[in-house]
Structure formats: structure tokens, C-alpha cells
Design a protein around this motif. Structure first.
Motif, PDB file in Angstrom:
ATOM      1  N   HIS E 155      13.975  16.445  11.783  1.00 48.86           N
ATOM      2  CA  HIS E 155      13.161  16.887  12.920  1.00 48.86           C
ATOM      3  C   HIS E 155      13.819  18.051  13.658  1.00 48.86           C
ATOM      4  N   ALA E 156      14.471  18.971  12.906  1.00 49.66           N
ATOM      5  CA  ALA E 156      15.186  20.057  13.566  1.00 49.66           C
ATOM      6  C   ALA E 156      14.245  21.226  13.805  1.00 49.66           C
ATOM      7  N   TYR E 157      13.204  21.018  14.580  1.00 47.47           N
ATOM      8  CA  TYR E 157      12.264  22.103  14.860  1.00 47.47           C
ATOM      9  C   TYR E 157      11.621  21.894  16.220  1.00 47.47           C
ATOM     10  N   TYR E 158      10.844  22.881  16.623  1.00 51.84           N
ATOM     11  CA  TYR E 158      10.182  22.876  17.923  1.00 51.84           C
ATOM     12  C   TYR E 158       9.343  21.609  18.086  1.00 51.84           C
ATOM     13  N   GLY E 159       9.628  20.855  19.121  1.00 45.64           N
ATOM     14  CA  GLY E 159       8.850  19.642  19.361  1.00 45.64           C
ATOM     15  C   GLY E 159       9.288  18.458  18.524  1.00 45.64           C
ATOM     16  N   GLY E 160      10.378  18.620  17.795  1.00 42.62           N
ATOM     17  CA  GLY E 160      10.800  17.565  16.875  1.00 42.62           C
ATOM     18  C   GLY E 160      11.136  16.254  17.585  1.00 42.62           C
ATOM     19  N   LEU E 161      11.752  16.361  18.751  1.00 44.29           N
ATOM     20  CA  LEU E 161      12.103  15.143  19.476  1.00 44.29           C
ATOM     21  C   LEU E 161      10.853  14.381  19.915  1.00 44.29           C
ATOM     22  N   ALA E 162       9.882  15.120  20.435  1.00 47.30           N
ATOM     23  CA  ALA E 162       8.649  14.473  20.875  1.00 47.30           C
ATOM     24  C   ALA E 162       7.874  13.904  19.686  1.00 47.30           C
ATOM     25  N   TYR E 163       7.926  14.639  18.577  1.00 54.23           N
ATOM     26  CA  TYR E 163       7.202  14.178  17.388  1.00 54.23           C
ATOM     27  C   TYR E 163       7.814  12.887  16.841  1.00 54.23           C
ATOM     28  N   HIS E 164       9.134  12.871  16.743  1.00 50.41           N
ATOM     29  CA  HIS E 164       9.853  11.685  16.270  1.00 50.41           C
ATOM     30  C   HIS E 164       9.553  10.492  17.193  1.00 50.41           C
ATOM     31  N   THR E 165       9.634  10.732  18.494  1.00 45.79           N
ATOM     32  CA  THR E 165       9.393   9.661  19.459  1.00 45.79           C
ATOM     33  C   THR E 165       7.967   9.131  19.344  1.00 45.79           C
ATOM     34  N   SER E 166       7.063  10.046  19.201  1.00 48.53           N
ATOM     35  CA  SER E 166       5.647   9.693  19.171  1.00 48.53           C
ATOM     36  C   SER E 166       5.297   8.884  17.912  1.00 48.53           C
ATOM     37  N   ARG E 167       5.824   9.302  16.781  1.00 48.84           N
ATOM     38  CA  ARG E 167       5.597   8.556  15.538  1.00 48.84           C
ATOM     39  C   ARG E 167       6.211   7.158  15.600  1.00 48.84           C
ATOM     40  N   MET E 168       7.418   7.102  16.172  1.00 45.98           N
ATOM     41  CA  MET E 168       8.070   5.793  16.292  1.00 45.98           C
ATOM     42  C   MET E 168       7.242   4.858  17.188  1.00 45.98           C
ATOM     43  N   LEU E 169       6.616   5.432  18.209  1.00 49.68           N
ATOM     44  CA  LEU E 169       5.756   4.596  19.058  1.00 49.68           C
ATOM     45  C   LEU E 169       4.596   4.017  18.247  1.00 49.68           C
ATOM     46  N   GLU E 170       4.038   4.820  17.351  1.00 41.13           N
ATOM     47  CA  GLU E 170       2.955   4.312  16.483  1.00 41.13           C
ATOM     48  C   GLU E 170       3.449   3.169  15.588  1.00 41.13           C
ATOM     49  N   ILE E 171       4.607   3.406  14.949  1.00 42.46           N
ATOM     50  CA  ILE E 171       5.139   2.344  14.073  1.00 42.46           C
ATOM     51  C   ILE E 171       5.476   1.108  14.903  1.00 42.46           C
ATOM     52  N   GLY E 172       6.072   1.337  16.080  1.00 40.50           N
ATOM     53  CA  GLY E 172       6.448   0.218  16.941  1.00 40.50           C
ATOM     54  C   GLY E 172       5.239  -0.624  17.316  1.00 40.50           C
ATOM     55  N   GLU E 173       4.134   0.035  17.607  1.00 41.39           N
ATOM     56  CA  GLU E 173       2.911  -0.698  17.973  1.00 41.39           C
ATOM     57  C   GLU E 173       2.418  -1.540  16.791  1.00 41.39           C
ATOM     58  N   PHE E 174       2.491  -0.940  15.588  1.00 41.90           N
ATOM     59  CA  PHE E 174       2.049  -1.668  14.398  1.00 41.90           C
ATOM     60  C   PHE E 174       2.934  -2.891  14.146  1.00 41.90           C
ATOM     61  N   ILE E 175       4.239  -2.695  14.253  1.00 40.31           N
ATOM     62  CA  ILE E 175       5.177  -3.779  13.977  1.00 40.31           C
ATOM     63  C   ILE E 175       5.075  -4.877  15.047  1.00 40.31           C
ATOM     64  N   ALA E 176       4.910  -4.464  16.306  1.00 42.11           N
ATOM     65  CA  ALA E 176       4.759  -5.466  17.366  1.00 42.11           C
ATOM     66  C   ALA E 176       3.503  -6.302  17.125  1.00 42.11           C
ATOM     67  N   GLY E 177       2.508  -5.709  16.482  1.00 40.98           N
ATOM     68  CA  GLY E 177       1.314  -6.482  16.106  1.00 40.98           C
ATOM     69  C   GLY E 177       1.624  -7.512  15.024  1.00 40.98           C
ATOM     70  N   GLN E 178       2.507  -7.144  14.081  1.00 36.39           N
ATOM     71  CA  GLN E 178       2.888  -8.089  13.021  1.00 36.39           C
ATOM     72  C   GLN E 178       3.801  -9.197  13.546  1.00 36.39           C
ATOM     73  N   ARG E 179       4.592  -8.894  14.538  1.00 38.60           N
ATOM     74  CA  ARG E 179       5.658  -9.798  14.997  1.00 38.60           C
ATOM     75  C   ARG E 179       5.484 -10.078  16.479  1.00 38.60           C
ATOM     76  N   PRO E 180       4.710 -11.118  16.847  1.00 43.69           N
ATOM     77  CA  PRO E 180       4.425 -11.360  18.273  1.00 43.69           C
ATOM     78  C   PRO E 180       5.654 -11.691  19.103  1.00 43.69           C
ATOM     79  N   PHE E 181       6.759 -12.088  18.478  1.00 35.82           N
ATOM     80  CA  PHE E 181       7.933 -12.413  19.299  1.00 35.82           C
ATOM     81  C   PHE E 181       8.586 -11.164  19.901  1.00 35.82           C
ATOM     82  N   LEU E 182       8.176  -9.999  19.440  1.00 39.29           N
ATOM     83  CA  LEU E 182       8.744  -8.779  20.014  1.00 39.29           C
ATOM     84  C   LEU E 182       8.099  -8.482  21.360  1.00 39.29           C
ATOM     85  N   ASN E 183       8.935  -8.130  22.344  1.00 35.60           N
ATOM     86  CA  ASN E 183       8.438  -7.731  23.657  1.00 35.60           C
ATOM     87  C   ASN E 183       8.028  -6.258  23.575  1.00 35.60           C
ATOM     88  N   ALA E 184       6.714  -6.024  23.596  1.00 38.01           N
ATOM     89  CA  ALA E 184       6.193  -4.670  23.366  1.00 38.01           C
ATOM     90  C   ALA E 184       6.675  -3.697  24.439  1.00 38.01           C
TER      91      ALA E 184
END
Lengths: 321, 321, 321, 321, 321, 321
Positions: E155-184
Motif C-alpha cells: 500500500h505504498a501509494y497515495y491514499g494507501g493507509l486509508a485504503y488498507h484501513t477501509s478494506r480491513m473494516l470490510e473484512i472485519g465486518e464480515f468476520i464479526a458476522g461469522q463469529r458473534p463472540f467478537l466485540n464489533a
């Protein structure tokens, strides 16, 4: 005469310097031409230098570790200063230069350091330990005056070994005062002998290591020093299996602490634990001092220092004043 | 008399055995009672044994490494056989038992092994190397007959050190035939001396290591052997810095290959590389042989073997026949 | 014609050599000019060579792995000899040169080595193991004659794989004689197959590895060989889960001993332990031999050898004669 | 009937439980007496249990993995609850108990999971990959319904392998949506096959691993799965060297990422990188879930979890509600 | 205007490009001459370029990160294309070029990404966690729009930090749906803050890291972020020892998982385990995407990728279509 | 009253002791019986003790960290002495015992140590550093008087933290005298704060660590101390990004030197290098002192010491006298 450390880009300089390294190289031109890739040094530091278009006479005139008089221009090349040499000649007796004025030396006179070590040796109460230490000091001989403590890691200058040893003796005395369970005799003996076989492991001239000796490569200074102790004991008619002789060998063998750092056994005597950590403390702070010494006045960060986890050192300016 | 390896659950046995280990322990009962936790051995193997409700006379009668006659019942306890002893007494001269019949020994007579080693030593052409090797063999003395090669890793039995050395000499001769660039003299000398200082590092009785000696713990057999070579050279009037002496010390010091395995220097001579790998090959295969030896007839897998990456060995039955 | 190993600085040479590597590079001049950076080889060694100022015809004429006749001058460049080429031409049929005279080959004829391997295979008593081994030898085909055993580590020459395999069979036979618990059939089969899939992992020509194949990079020779055994078993109608088939796959998979060295499982059969250490012994001694081979007559130390803990090897002169 | 997880110190309980483990041990009394050291289980958890003073009839009546009816008292022993059994008998048909009600199972029906896997397989567009995957699913057979995913690390319960695979397919589909450069076919095939050979590596009953099979120990599930793919290709008449077949083998072989974790090659395809990290994410979160599942209601910290750097997991109570 | 990625050897090109790096170097000629060693970039990629024989005016005209118009010839140099510049000038307002058209940017608009992150922050139910996250987002300020996620790893480019963070939020939401014990809430907060202090650790311009800041080198982004949370809590009047504040600091501190990767504590909360593996999954797949992006159309293998065990990535062509 | 260290096997003793640990356990008898497994301590050492057949009254009477009067018999159990208690009662005011007489304490009065630390703090010239240090000393409060420096590694006794800090200040002053480039202010501040957050990381009573706090487990004392500095700076109105504040945080964060030892950054300031090695020297020598303290008069070797590479320490007798 201008000190190397104060050279600035673009200026012309004339002066006497030590030719610390002289290598004939060839340009990438077609066909390639021979030139001298040199390192000039004085007591303030070093600088890379080039002598272009050299003759076969030049090749037979200039060698490493000689004094020269040079005239040239300081230039910036790939972010570093170097000297483009216009004229160069060997120093003659009339120039009245002494090579010892051009090398980095320990901040204390070598004779003073060696005297301090000898004094510490003579203060050892255990007669057998004292005689072994004296034997080994005698075996090292004059090399104790000028040898560096390492090839490049730390204390790599004239008298560096004696300086390192002498400082460690000071720390050892202080720590033995804090911790009465430490046997001061054994700790002193261990400090004096721990690196003494570097005088056999390395081949050095004027404090600069030229190479490892064959014995040094095949055995290493730790095992050589252990062998010196065996030789001392036999020569002096002592029992090689006596507890004090074995203890002293243990200190020398274990002072690198771990097998991957070169010690075949790990510290199991209180004095061996002390020796290792006093050695670390002094060697690592000397590495910091060497890194600071090599920085130009405008640098904020030193080059990476291998023995400090390959990290550079930052020099702060404004604290505590 | 029944061999220990053929004991089966539930049977009564009577026979002569070596009391390899005798420890007084106490039960967890309230109040605790003293009992003997024993290991009985014969040349086929070992078995744990218990003698309950012991008297103070018992405690003064039975010690490790003595021969006893026992009667008892074999029982399964936590998946392993052990012997519940009903009667036990010391062996008397009338029983006509020799302790050497009850211990595991090398598969070749110790005298034969030592003679083979001496023969190899005498075939060394280099006079100086030969005299150093002879000096060290003489220094090891009778311990060469019975010492094991290690405390528990491999060759941990009567004559194990001589057996390991002798086998390595055979492999060394074969390999030197394949690879003419190897100096056969130096390789032989290195094989004979590489573990010889285990006789000073360990305290053993009848091939069983009792403990490490103080010198063994503080210096290790590698550095002790290097010291023996120095002692030999000085005593024999040889130059400790001569290339052949240094080379031999190098072989001994580097034979564990890496610092983390105990070698302060790494192999840099062809013969040092050969010595390390011949040692590995023989030691690891002996560890396999020891693991197979310790298995019962019905086991498919041995216990995990520490020097084999802590893996167990599987014994196949049906291949190739 | 002068052998490359005996070239000396300053002399003119004329002769036939193998153009082992031919790369067009560009000088750093402004503007850059094209030149050939070459490696010339004969059976005694290699030398770097330069052909300056090349034409577009030259670029279409000279390629790696062809024979050429050259005339040029030997020069010292950065501590190493290289050849400045004055004239160069392709070899014609009239020159009557065979490429095989110019490459380093195993010291035994490739046909003899392959015959020895086939002989060992035919001596395997276990019919199923034998048929699997024969299947794999047939699958390797002619590559067994010329493939090296590795890209650069050891045995990197014409017939190196067969030579390594053949020597290991000799050692294996000797060791199986010392250790009767080893199954000689399984050990032979494991030795023959352990590296055989290098013929699929690597792309080589005349014993020189050009690159790794796609399959080689994605699977590695260890897994490819395991796959060959599965293929052999299915094709021959054998049970892939039979103990001898699984055992043979185990030997191949575990022969690098540790996961970090590429083995997905660790040795758990006696023969697997033997295979790993016989492989080590032969490969490491070959690495020593290769290092000695690459030294000039005046060198005392070889270059550092990567597989020998990156240590150089010292060549002694005066021992034992 | 009371669930094991809700047992409290001191209460008497009566109920049906699974005898998950039944071992005959002996007390430390003099003489020792036989007793049963048991593990009772239901779907909520497990508890250690003792049955003292057992008869030989008892020893022939009770075995691991049977259902029993017990009456006993819950006691605290060394900080953990255990059940002291007063009465125990085998379950009879009249009790109308099914063993599947007493074991921990995946939170989704095994049939549903297997159907989801089969569905994913049938959605693979690449005909060759699809046929290989179908072949391997058929080869695993009914074991896919009940096998756990590991011996103890994670997903160690009935249907655990199918559950792990099925969840990874969900994550894989999501990630392939985020990253169009991933080949969805190859990723699906890799997920389905990455652990499928655990059905050959392990011997399991009702989701509980009993031991590793001989083939499992000697080859490991990674190499077994690679062998299955070879077998599939040959049986289906596909080219074992085709890019898609090699790629699928690469995914399976590299999915543990590093050699020291068991992979003989490292990921070099985009899908191989994805497979490894999807596997890690699901396995590590399942290990967390398992750790939370094993905690009592009053615990704040779980036991240390080996696959989570041996750290325990803390269960917070008050955040975000 | 031709995109850099489609340049071919030998063609002449004219166009506007970003001067990403401009260094004055000197040739190896005698005497050396100054030239510009440049990197030109557009949004499709980068190319090395040379401007020979530069004047002192040139040296004061061209600097890194400016736009230029160039005319030159594409040449192959040491297996890579580079541009030999014939003419170069600075861009003027009349050229109507915007620098943002010439740099690599995240595939989603930076404003959209930052809005997504702010949206996720505002969806956090725990009021204290939400206020801490908002505080830190405000502290990062505009740097969140353009900072890359790393200096070179991924992610060594313009907006890379925001892009990485934003994608991780998407994955995090999906995984929190699979695993209810996670505090979203906690997982969202951890994802947003885990790398946010890179805005203080690094100095970047237009998405390109210029260097580490002094604070960045001495403290590292992990400890800086922990310090931001302390600052937020004190400023907002929250208890720094409250469980949710400590938990959030734990997530940030432990997200590199191991000490040798920079985390002073290891994950001990379910959400910390999830955060680490979601970060790994996204960062490693982005590293693959970056490697594919840097390949030319004819490459089969990418350059080695440091964060992928230094392995190159292979791009398949024919699967699944 | 007899000191615990001088107890001998078989004697009856009566006296006041600290009940350092009181655990109810159960025998292995059938049925099991409750007993107390105790550790009794005085300032000379500790001894394991048993109280058999305890009543429910006993269970409600005796707890860890109370003073008791006991009468019992010293017995040898599994090579170690333990006390079989015949009578035990709580100490009453009439017994006139103070708990502080029964615990191991630093060899210097805690008040003296804390005064020395406060004195060093007040000698710091840099006003901002001094105010931060004072803030943290105040935050630690009375815990600075009695906290140990670790759970078990070294200085694990009453006042151990203050003793360790105070000794390091002495060494630091000596070293700063040897090395003028060290900033004495920064070094003092770093020494005082390096372990100060152990008062938040650990829960201790009378110098004995009971457990790690939740914050201690999730953040660790290194990050907690960094957070204290942030809190101090904000509370005192200082700039958290100022060079001296950042430098002090760097010293604290890097004082474990390596990531695997818990430091998220490595030393990059001269004082950080000094701090790490002074800490090592003092901690390791204290570990030696603790090991010697725990030995009985007849022991030659201590128990293995975890922080000394798990090696035991040998106590010599006859050197130097």
C-alpha cells in the motif's frame, strides 16, 4: 594544516596525511585505466581519495600505511566527500612527521594504560593467579601497547585493547565494591586475560588490523587464551586442574556468554557473569563513542552500528542545558 | 534365569540383577512411609522395581551399582512393567556372579577396541601428530576401556567411547579412500582425540555416567582436549604454534560444527569437515540402534529420541524379505 | 593450448574455449557502448573475459554454451585475472573440437556411473521397491547421464548427480555392513531416488543449470520425487499405502532432515536417518573438493563456501609427509 | 439431567454421560489398588472422574467412547472440579440415548457442511480442477462428515474439518470479491483440499482423534494430499505436469507457509498467499472460540492456547453494551 | 501520450511525467562528469532515466516530485528499460497538468475512503471508544487522505493507509458476522487506529514516504498510537485504566503479534487475534497486488517480494477460462 | 528461635514464622483427605511444610501472608527438607511479632533507597525531565517502598525495585564519569523510570508478587511507563513531541534492547545503550546473589538460574585467601 574532519566541499587542501589504504583499481572505461583508490587519514578522521592516471612508478612508490604530502580538491561524490589528488609525494625526513600523529589512538597514553594493567596484575593476592597473569602479559609483550581491541567493531585503534582492558578494570573494581561476593582477584585476572590473545589472533600495525592470523582463524582468541593459561600453568609448575586455574580458564572461555557468540561454555561462576556484562557495557558504549567520533558536525544520525543491532545512533543537541 | 527384556505381566521371577539405581523415597500416605524406588538391570535391559516398607537395615544394605538376588512379581503400572519385590538380598561370593555380566557393553570387547585405536595411532606417519595422540591416549589411561561416549544421548554404555571412536576410524579410512585430498594422518588423529576428554569431563563407573566433573562443567570436553594437546606439545618439546598442532586443535575445537552446539570455531580444514560429518553419521545411527535396543518385542515405535529431533523411530517388519 | 588454470598476468594466449556465458552489457561511458561480458571455460576452470566495441553481427554470432577460438591478453582486474579478447571466432568442424572436452565433468565416466546405479537398483531384493526404482530411473532417462546435483552448492558439473548418487551407494553399502539393522534394499532405493527429481526441478545443459523449471519452483524436487513414486505405484498396480511404498516416500521426503531445510517430515525410520547423514557427508566433502578445485595454485584459502557455514577452506601444505 | 458445565462443588448428580476416556490406574498406597481414572463428557464440556476400588468385572465392562449412567458427588480437587462416582452402569437400549447427543459437534449440521463443500466443488468452472476435487472428496468419503480438523489445536470436534473448510470457503468468496486478480476456481479447490488428507493422516472416532496413522506420521497430511492429486490426475487421465494440476499441488504444499511449519515450498501464487492467510484467520479465531467454550462461567482468563503463542485469552464483560 | 508501462525498447517518446526522484551522480570517467539519475513516473508505473552532461543550471532546475515534459529514447540497459533523455523542461501552467494524475493512487477515491472510515467510527456504540477514535482521526487530520500505509512493503501509494484501513473494516465486518463472540465495536476501533500513527511516524508527500520522522524512529507507530489513546483519554476526561481504554491500547500494541515483529505484548483478547490476522490477510494480498502491478505484460514472475518470504509471484495465464 | 536456613534433618523446632503460602490439597488416599501444603518463611529462607488431617476450622483460620507459631519435626522428603507440623496457631498481639522481621528485604532500608532515588531525581538539571520524573515517582507512591523488581527473576523481595533502581543510579553515575558524551540527566531519568510501572503491572504484598494485574498483562510495564510519561507531559503542560520527552520515552521503550525481549524499538540514543547494559549488569549480578542466598551451606552448586541461560552457579571456596 587542515584536519580531515573539517574539510568542506570545493576547497583546495595541502597537507601531510597517512596513506591508510592504497589500492590500484581500474576504471570502467574502454580500455580501462589504472588509478589509485586511497584512504587518507589523520587523527581526526578519514577521507576517500582518488589519484587518476597513475604511472608504473606511482604503483611502486605508494603503499598502505605510509605518510604522504598531498595537494588536491575536496569534492562531493555520492553524498560523501572525497579528495581528488592533484599532487602527491612521499614524506621525507625533512618533513619531520611522525606517523603516530596521524592515527587515531586511545585517549590515554598507551604506556599509562599498560602500566595500569600491570598494576592491577600485581595487586592480585592469589599468587598462582598473579603468576599466570604476569606470564600472559609477558607473552603478549609490546603488542599490548598498540593493538586495537577488534578489527572493526569497537576500540579499533592504537592502544584500543589496553584502553578497553583498563576501563573494564575500573568498572570491575567499582562493581566488586558493590558486590562483596565477587572474588576481586579472579575478576581482575579474567578482565586482563579475556581479550589478550587478540595479539595472537590478529595481525595489526599501528593499531590497524591487517588480517586474522592462521592460528587466529583456526582457533580464535578465546581458545588461544585458554591455551596460554595451560602453557603458563605447566611452565610455572602449577596444577592445570587446580580450582583457580580452571576458574580462570572458565572466565576466558565463557566471556562471550553464548555458543553462537563464540563461547564453548556458559558463565557458571559469579565472576564470569560479571566479566561478560562488564565487557558488554564497555564495548557497547565504546561502539557508541566510535560512532559519534565518525560523524561530521552536521550529521544528526551516525551510520548503522553493527554491534548495536545495526542501528544508527542519534545525537541530541538541546537536552539538559 | 529370565532376561529382563522377556518379563511379562503377572509372572513371578527369581534371579540375579544389577541394582543400577537405589533411591529411598516416601509414600504420599499419612504419615508417609519409606520405600525403595529401584532400577534393576541385566544386559538385556532395565526395569523399575519397588521394595515397600523398608527397614533402617535395608537402607544401610542396598546401594546403587551392587548385585542382588530378588524374588518378586511383574506388574503393569501406568503402561509400563515394574517389579514388586517380595524378597531381596545381596549377592555373596558363593553366588559366583560378575557385575560385568549385568551391564550393557559395546558389542566388541573393550580390549579389542582399545587395541584398534592404538593401532590406528601407531599408523600415523606424522611423527609429531603421532606423539601427541599417544600422549593423550596415555593420559586417558584405563578410562578408555570402559567410558561411555555420552551421558545419555548415544553410546551410553561400557566401552561406548572406544566403540564410537573405533567405528569412526573405520568410516574415516573408507572415506579417505574415496577422497584422496584428505590427510589421513590428521583425520585419524582428530577422530581419536575428538571425544577423548570425556574421560575428564565425566565421572563414570562401569560405563554409566554418574555426573559431570567440576572441570567438565566449567570447561567442557572440547576445551579440555584442546588443553591436553597444548600440554602434550609443551611436554614433548613441540612448537604449540606449528601448523600440524594448530590443525589438530582446530579439528577438536570445531567438531561440533556450530557455536550453538558447543564449537568455538567452525570447520575450515577439509579433515575438520570430514570429522564432523563422520561423527554425526556414527552418533545418529548409534542413537537409532540404542532406541531399537530399548524397545520391547511388541513395540512398533520407540520412545522419542532427543538427538533425532525428538522423533521416535518406527521398526518395520515386512520389507525386503 | 594453455589451460585456463595456468594463465598468468600479462601473457598472450590463443586457444579453443567454451563460451560458458555470453552477456551483452553497456559501458558507463557517455553514451554507453555495448560490449560482451563473457565467461570462458575449459575443464581446468573458468575466466572472465571482455570483448569491447562489439558490432551487431557479433551480437548475433556469439551465444552461451558454444565453442570459440580466441586470442587475447591476460590482465589483472580487481584482484582477479580476466582476458581482454583481441580476436574471437566460432569453432568450425575443421577445428575438430568436442564440447565435452571443455566442461568440468565427474571424475568417473557418466556411463560407468549410470551403470553402477542401475546395478545397485537391480540388486534390490524387494520386488516392489525394485520396480519403483526402475520406473523412476527410466523416467529420468538420459538426464541421469549429464545432470549436475545442484545449481551451485556441490557437484555442479556434468554427471554430478550420477556421481553423487554413486558415491552415496558406496558409503551406504559400507555403513549397512557396519549396522545390520539397516534394511539395505530400502537404503539403496532411497539413495537412488533422493535427488532424482532434480532432473525435473532444474533445466540443465551439459551439466550446467540454466534455471529452475516452473514445476521445480512450485513443487520442489522433494515433492516431485514423492509424486513420481505415487505415479510408479499406480502405473505398476501397487498399493500406494503399502508399508514399503510409504517407507520409500518417507525417505525421500525426510532426507533434508528439518522443515527449514525443505523436508515436510523428519526422519523416523533407521534408513531415513542413515540417508540424511550419508547425503550430508558426501555433499559437504564434495563442496570442500569443489572449493579446492577452484583455488589457484598460490591460494592458501578458498572463497567462502555457502554450504559450509559460509566459511573458506584452508589448504595445508606440510603435514604428514 | 444436569449439564457438566453447570456442575458445582459438593452437589450430587445422576445422569447419562459419554465415557470419553477410561484408564485403569493404581493408587500410591501400599500395596497399590486399581481404580478408574475417567473423563466424562456431554455436549457442554468434560469433567475428570474417579471410580475407586474397581473389580476385574469393572475392568472388562467399561471402555472409552461408551455411554454410561452414573451417580456421584462433585468435589474440588487441586482447583478443578471432579466427580467421585458412587454408582455406574452401561447404558442399555431402554435408556434411549444416542452417543451423538453427548459429543461436541460443529454448530452446523455435518450434512449441511458437506453439502456446502460439494456445492462449492461443483461451482468450479475449470473442468480438470473440478474433477480432481470431486475425486478427492469421494476418496475422503464419509470421514468428511465427522472428522475433526486437528488433534487438539483447533476445530477438534465432530465435523470440525468440514466446518473449518466450509467457513474458509465463505471467507474465500468474500476475499475473491475484494481482489479480482484471484482465480476463484483455484482458491476454492485449494481450500477444499488443503486439509482433506487429515482423513488419512489421523484415526478418529466420533470427531475425537485417537492417534496418527502410520502413513500420517511418515508422510504428513500435506504430502498425502499432494499424492492424492497425483493419483487423481493419473486416474482421470490428466497430465500431472499441466499448469493447473501443478498449481493446485502448490497450494496444498505451501499452505503452512514456512518450512518450519511443515511446507516444503513457500507460496508463490496469489491464491497460495490467500489460502495461507484465510486458513490462519479461521483457525486462530476458532482456537479463540474453543478457549472461550472451555471456560467456566466464572473464569476471566482461559487456559494458555498453544497456537496463540501459548497465551491465555481474556474475556471482557462490560464493553459496548 | 504514452503510458510508461507500454514503453518498448528503441522507441522515441515525448510526454509529461512526474520526476519522482532526481539525483545528481557522477560517471566513472576520468575525470567524472555530473549527470542526472532520475525516476520518471506516471500512474501506470515507473522508469529509470538518465540525463547526461548536465549544467549547473540543470542542477538548480530539476528536483524530486515535480512535473516535467521530456523527449527521449527508450533503451534496454542491463535487462531493464530506461529512458535516455534528449530534452527536458519544467511544466508550466499552460501545460495544464495536475500532479495527482501522475501518481499511483488507491483504486478508490481518498475522500470516499476517509468517509467510509469516519462512518465506521460513528457506528461504534461504545461512547468512550467512539470518542477516542474520533479524537485520533482528528489528530491525523488531512494526512489520512494521502498517506501510504508503508514505506515500501505494501500500500505504498497515495491514499494507501486509508485504503488498507477501509478494506480491513470490510473484512472485519464480515468476520464479526461469522463469529458473534467478537466485540464489533472494539474490532472497528482497533482497525481504525492500528496504523493511524504512521501519519506521525513517517514523513510523506503525495503518498510517497520521504523518511521516518525523529519521533517515528525513536518510538515507532505502535507506541505513538498507544500514546495518542492516552492523550485522548486524558483530554476527554476518561479513565486511562478503564477496561475499554486498556483493551483498545492492547489491540494497537499487539497487532504485530510477536516481539520480533515489533509488538511489546502478544494478543490476549479475541479481537486482538482477529485484528492481527485481518491485517496480515489484507497486507499480504496487497503485496501480491503490488507485485503484479509492477510486472510488465511479458513477465511471468514478479521481482522477489520481501514481505512474502522474499519469494517472487508467478502469474498464471490459462486456468479456469 | 532457629533460623530456617539452619534446620537439619530430624530435629524438632518451635518458633514464629511467616505463612508465606497456604494451600488446601488432598491426598491420593481413598478417599482423599484434605491437608495444608504450606510454605513457611523467615528472613533467612523458606521451607515447605505439611499439616495433615485438617479440620474445617483450620481451613478458615490459616491463610497466606500471616504469622504463625508452629511446632514440628524437620524431615528429608525427596532430597529436600520439609517440616511436618504437629501444632500450629495464629500469632496474637502478645507474641509481639512484626511481619517485616520475617520477609527477605533489600540489604538497605527502603526509606533510604527511596530517598536516594528522590535525591537523584532532584539533581536532574533539565527542568522538564525532572518534573516528569517527579510526577511518576509520585504516581508510584508508597509502592516504591516495598515492591520487588520482578516476580521471580531477580530482586524478588521487599524493596527490590527501589534497591535495583538505586544501585543502577550508582553505576550510572560512575559510567557517566567515564563517558562524558552521556547526558547524565537523561540517563538518571531513564534509570528511575525504566521499571517504575512494575508498580502498576504487578500486584504485590510485602515484596512478594501475587499476580500480574489486568493492565499489566494486556499492556506490560514498558508501555505503561511510556503512557505515564505522556500523562505527565499533558498534565504538566509540556509538549509530548519535544525532543527530551521523546528521548525519555525512547529510553523506557528500548531498555529491553530486542523485540523478543519486549522492547518495541531498539536503543538509538547513547543513554539508551547505557541504560540497557547497566540494567543487565545489575540484574544478572543480583540473580547470582539471589542464587547464592538460596543455597544451603553444604551446596556447591545452586539451582539452575533461568535468567543466566538456565545455568547453575558454582560457589568456590579456596581462591584468593
Amino acid at each position: 594544516m587542515k584536519a580531515i574532519k573539517s574539510f568542506v566541499d570545493g576547497e583546495e587542501v595541502t597537507g601531510y596525511y597517512l596513506l591508510k589504504l592504497a589500492e590500484v583499481k581500474q576504471t570502467n572505461a574502454t580500455p580501462p585505466k589504472a588509478y589509485f583508490d586511497l584512504i587518507l587519514a589523520d587523527s581526526s578522521g578519514e577521507i576517500s581519495a582518488k589519484l587518476w592516471d597513475i604511472s608504473s612508478t606511482d604503483r611502486e612508490t605508494f603503499f598502505s600505511m605510509m605518510l604522504v604530502k598531498v595537494h588536491g580538491v575536496v569534492q562531493l561524490y555520492r553524498d560523501r566527500l572525497q579528495l581528488k589528488i592533484a599532487r602527491i609525494r612521499k614524506v621525507t625526513p625533512e618533513d619531520d612527521c611522525s606517523i603516530k600523529d596521524f592515527i587515531r589512538t586511545a585517549p590515554v597514553e598507551a604506556e599509562t594504560l599498560v602500566a595500569a594493567i600491570a598494576g592491577a596484575a600485581s595487586s592480585i593476592q592469589d599468587k598462582e593467579l598473579r603468576s599466570i597473569v604476569d606470564f600472559c602479559i609477558a607473552k603478549a609483550g609490546d603488542k599490548l601497547l598498540d593493538y586495537p581491541a577488534a578489527k572493526g567493531m569497537h576500540h579499533a585503534y592504537y592502544g584500543g585493547l589496553a584502553y578497553h582492558t583498563s576501563r573494564m578494570l575500573e568498572i570491575g573494581e567499582f562493581i566488586a565494591g558493590q558486590r562483596p561476593f565477587l572474588n576481586a582477584d579472579l575478576l581482575k585476572a579474567g578482565i586482563i586475560l579475556h581479550d589478550i590473545a587478540k595479539t595472537e589472533e590478529l595481525t595489526a600495525e599501528l593499531g590497524v588490523v591487517k588480517e586474522y592470523s592462521l592460528t587466529g582463524r583456526l582457533l580464535g582468541h578465546i581458545s588461544i587464551a585458554a591455551s596460554w593459561i595451560t602453557e603458563a600453568a605447566i611452565t610455572l609448575g602449577l596444577n592445570t586442574g587446580a580450582e583457580n586455574v580452571v576458574a580462570l580458564q572458565h572466565l576466558v572461555l565463557s566471556h562471550h556468554n553464548l555458543g553462537e557468540w563464540g563461547s564453548p561454555v556458559q558463565p557458571q561462576l559469579p565472576e564470569a557473569v560479571a566479566l561478560h556484562h562488564i565487557d558488554q557495557l564497555d564495548a557497547k558504549l565504546q561502539a557508541v563513542e566510535d560512532a559519534l567520533f565518525s560523524m561530521n558536525d552536521t550529521d544528526e544520525w551516525s551510520a548503522p552500528v553493527r554491534v548495536l543491532e545495526n542501528k544508527p545512533i542519534y545525537r541530541m543537541r538541546n537536552i539538559g542545558s
